[in-house]
Motif scaffolding. Sequence first.
Motif, PDB file in Angstrom:
ATOM      1  N   PHE A   1      79.136 -51.839 -93.837  1.00 34.18           N
ATOM      2  CA  PHE A   1      80.038 -51.226 -92.859  1.00 34.18           C
ATOM      3  C   PHE A   1      79.594 -51.564 -91.440  1.00 34.18           C
ATOM      4  O   PHE A   1      80.417 -51.939 -90.590  1.00 34.18           O
ATOM      5  CB  PHE A   1      80.064 -49.712 -93.065  1.00 34.18           C
ATOM      6  N   ALA A   2      78.285 -51.448 -91.180  1.00 36.78           N
ATOM      7  CA  ALA A   2      77.764 -51.756 -89.843  1.00 36.78           C
ATOM      8  C   ALA A   2      77.997 -53.229 -89.501  1.00 36.78           C
ATOM      9  O   ALA A   2      78.402 -53.560 -88.378  1.00 36.78           O
ATOM     10  CB  ALA A   2      76.276 -51.423 -89.781  1.00 36.78           C
ATOM     11  N   PHE A   3      77.735 -54.119 -90.449  1.00 37.94           N
ATOM     12  CA  PHE A   3      78.002 -55.542 -90.238  1.00 37.94           C
ATOM     13  C   PHE A   3      79.488 -55.772 -89.966  1.00 37.94           C
ATOM     14  O   PHE A   3      79.868 -56.520 -89.051  1.00 37.94           O
ATOM     15  CB  PHE A   3      77.565 -56.343 -91.465  1.00 37.94           C
ATOM     16  N   SER A   4      80.333 -55.125 -90.750  1.00 40.05           N
ATOM     17  CA  SER A   4      81.778 -55.334 -90.636  1.00 40.05           C
ATOM     18  C   SER A   4      82.315 -54.900 -89.279  1.00 40.05           C
ATOM     19  O   SER A   4      83.228 -55.526 -88.735  1.00 40.05           O
ATOM     20  CB  SER A   4      82.501 -54.587 -91.762  1.00 40.05           C
ATOM     21  N   LEU A   5      81.747 -53.845 -88.722  1.00 35.73           N
ATOM     22  CA  LEU A   5      82.173 -53.410 -87.390  1.00 35.73           C
ATOM     23  C   LEU A   5      81.967 -54.522 -86.364  1.00 35.73           C
ATOM     24  O   LEU A   5      82.805 -54.727 -85.471  1.00 35.73           O
ATOM     25  CB  LEU A   5      81.404 -52.158 -86.976  1.00 35.73           C
ATOM     26  N   THR A   6      80.871 -55.260 -86.487  1.00 34.69           N
ATOM     27  CA  THR A   6      80.644 -56.372 -85.562  1.00 34.69           C
ATOM     28  C   THR A   6      81.681 -57.467 -85.757  1.00 34.69           C
ATOM     29  O   THR A   6      82.138 -58.094 -84.793  1.00 34.69           O
ATOM     30  CB  THR A   6      79.243 -56.983 -85.750  1.00 34.69           C
ATOM     31  N   GLN A   7      82.108 -57.675 -87.007  1.00 36.14           N
ATOM     32  CA  GLN A   7      83.047 -58.742 -87.306  1.00 36.14           C
ATOM     33  C   GLN A   7      84.459 -58.419 -86.826  1.00 36.14           C
ATOM     34  O   GLN A   7      85.157 -59.283 -86.277  1.00 36.14           O
ATOM     35  CB  GLN A   7      83.050 -59.009 -88.816  1.00 36.14           C
ATOM     36  N   PHE A   8      84.880 -57.160 -87.019  1.00 39.76           N
ATOM     37  CA  PHE A   8      86.201 -56.767 -86.528  1.00 39.76           C
ATOM     38  C   PHE A   8      86.275 -56.914 -85.008  1.00 39.76           C
ATOM     39  O   PHE A   8      87.296 -57.334 -84.455  1.00 39.76           O
ATOM     40  CB  PHE A   8      86.527 -55.333 -86.958  1.00 39.76           C
ATOM     41  N   GLU A   9      85.192 -56.560 -84.332  1.00 41.15           N
ATOM     42  CA  GLU A   9      85.169 -56.699 -82.874  1.00 41.15           C
ATOM     43  C   GLU A   9      85.256 -58.162 -82.464  1.00 41.15           C
ATOM     44  O   GLU A   9      86.037 -58.524 -81.567  1.00 41.15           O
ATOM     45  CB  GLU A   9      83.902 -56.063 -82.311  1.00 41.15           C
ATOM     46  N   LEU A  10      84.473 -59.013 -83.117  1.00 45.86           N
ATOM     47  CA  LEU A  10      84.488 -60.435 -82.778  1.00 45.86           C
ATOM     48  C   LEU A  10      85.855 -61.063 -83.045  1.00 45.86           C
ATOM     49  O   LEU A  10      86.283 -61.974 -82.318  1.00 45.86           O
ATOM     50  CB  LEU A  10      83.418 -61.176 -83.591  1.00 45.86           C
ATOM     51  N   ALA A  11      86.544 -60.583 -84.095  1.00 49.22           N
ATOM     52  CA  ALA A  11      87.845 -61.150 -84.469  1.00 49.22           C
ATOM     53  C   ALA A  11      88.989 -60.555 -83.663  1.00 49.22           C
ATOM     54  O   ALA A  11      90.164 -60.872 -83.920  1.00 49.22           O
ATOM     55  CB  ALA A  11      88.096 -60.934 -85.960  1.00 49.22           C
ATOM     56  N   GLY A  12      88.676 -59.697 -82.686  1.00 45.21           N
ATOM     57  CA  GLY A  12      89.701 -59.180 -81.798  1.00 45.21           C
ATOM     58  C   GLY A  12      90.540 -58.057 -82.380  1.00 45.21           C
ATOM     59  O   GLY A  12      91.660 -57.810 -81.916  1.00 45.21           O
ATOM     60  N   PHE A  13      89.993 -57.349 -83.379  1.00 44.41           N
ATOM     61  CA  PHE A  13      90.718 -56.208 -83.945  1.00 44.41           C
ATOM     62  C   PHE A  13      90.394 -54.949 -83.149  1.00 44.41           C
ATOM     63  O   PHE A  13      89.304 -54.807 -82.596  1.00 44.41           O
ATOM     64  CB  PHE A  13      90.329 -55.994 -85.410  1.00 44.41           C
ATOM     65  N   GLU A  14      91.349 -54.037 -83.137  1.00 36.43           N
ATOM     66  CA  GLU A  14      91.163 -52.746 -82.490  1.00 36.43           C
ATOM     67  C   GLU A  14      91.179 -51.649 -83.536  1.00 36.43           C
ATOM     68  O   GLU A  14      92.117 -51.571 -84.348  1.00 36.43           O
ATOM     69  CB  GLU A  14      92.280 -52.518 -81.458  1.00 36.43           C
ATOM     70  N   LEU A  15      90.143 -50.814 -83.565  1.00 39.87           N
ATOM     71  CA  LEU A  15      90.042 -49.750 -84.556  1.00 39.87           C
ATOM     72  C   LEU A  15      91.040 -48.642 -84.248  1.00 39.87           C
ATOM     73  O   LEU A  15      91.124 -48.156 -83.121  1.00 39.87           O
ATOM     74  CB  LEU A  15      88.633 -49.165 -84.587  1.00 39.87           C
ATOM     75  N   THR A  16      91.789 -48.238 -85.267  1.00 35.83           N
ATOM     76  CA  THR A  16      92.675 -47.082 -85.139  1.00 35.83           C
ATOM     77  C   THR A  16      92.128 -45.891 -85.926  1.00 35.83           C
ATOM     78  O   THR A  16      92.625 -44.773 -85.784  1.00 35.83           O
ATOM     79  CB  THR A  16      94.087 -47.418 -85.647  1.00 35.83           C
ATOM     80  N   TRP A  17      91.124 -46.151 -86.761  1.00 37.80           N
ATOM     81  CA  TRP A  17      90.486 -45.095 -87.554  1.00 37.80           C
ATOM     82  C   TRP A  17      89.111 -45.588 -87.982  1.00 37.80           C
ATOM     83  O   TRP A  17      88.940 -46.743 -88.349  1.00 37.80           O
ATOM     84  CB  TRP A  17      91.335 -44.768 -88.786  1.00 37.80           C
ATOM     85  N   LYS A  18      88.141 -44.699 -87.908  1.00 41.32           N
ATOM     86  CA  LYS A  18      86.779 -45.007 -88.322  1.00 41.32           C
ATOM     87  C   LYS A  18      86.162 -43.736 -88.877  1.00 41.32           C
ATOM     88  O   LYS A  18      86.261 -42.671 -88.259  1.00 41.32           O
ATOM     89  CB  LYS A  18      85.960 -45.528 -87.138  1.00 41.32           C
ATOM     90  N   SER A  19      85.518 -43.838 -90.042  1.00 43.44           N
ATOM     91  CA  SER A  19      84.997 -42.631 -90.669  1.00 43.44           C
ATOM     92  C   SER A  19      83.725 -42.924 -91.455  1.00 43.44           C
ATOM     93  O   SER A  19      83.587 -43.971 -92.086  1.00 43.44           O
ATOM     94  CB  SER A  19      86.043 -42.041 -91.621  1.00 43.44           C
TER      95      SER A  19
END
Length: 271
Positions: free
Chosen positions: A169-187
Amino acid sequence: MHGLHARLPKNFVLEERLERYADAIELEPRRLAGRWLEGCSPVGGPRLRELRLDLGCGKGGFAAESAAREPDVLFVGIDSEPICVAYAAQKAVEDGLANLVLVPALGRDVAELFAPGEVGRIILNFPTPFPKKKEAARRLTHLDQLLLYRQVLAPGGSVVFKTDSQPLFAFSLTQFELAGFELTWKSEDARADRPDDPVSWYEERLGRQGATVFGLEATPGPLTGQVEQTAELSLAEYLPEDLTQLSYVPHGMQGTVTNLRNLRAKQGARH
């Protein structure tokens, strides 16, 4: 997911199962790219309104329950394991779910299977973590995969990701940010936050072992400039420093955690 498999019943013959439930399996998915909703809508009935992709669908429990809840949505379950495809197709046929189609394929195939803007939602339920650095590109939340998802997602479309693995999950958060995604929900307790979501087989099994579910939903945002991988790729780098306090070891990382515990114990003994 590595090492978490259902026990096959006696007299299970894969080829026979695949043939018996072939009506729910699409063996030539590339021919439907750009017209999945048209091609899978019932003859003479209303057109399905949205396509959702369950990537790494496993035995199909989540996809089947989702399809039953929303009969006007087309769910496409993709898995690379033929046994999983057979089980999921059996659910689709026996439950009469005409809006659930199974496809034997890999995550990297999505841009070939779907046209730009064709997918409303991509669901990643407990994907294999592939903890080693050399296998990082195989993760369904790796930067390269997320860039592929951007190609096929419709405007306003999203990726929903759940896992028992805090390091993944921690790794994936870095990847979503790099790929230009915006979080609408995080839990950090997705089941508590979204109790009405269908439960996948993996979540049920791992929950009984004490797993907490981490989750997020993200939509493509602006992407400017050159995208470059800058994150640590080994999931060992995302584990807590004090492994003695780790009450639950994420599935697929037991060997990694054991080796690190032994290494740190030896280092401590030297001092």
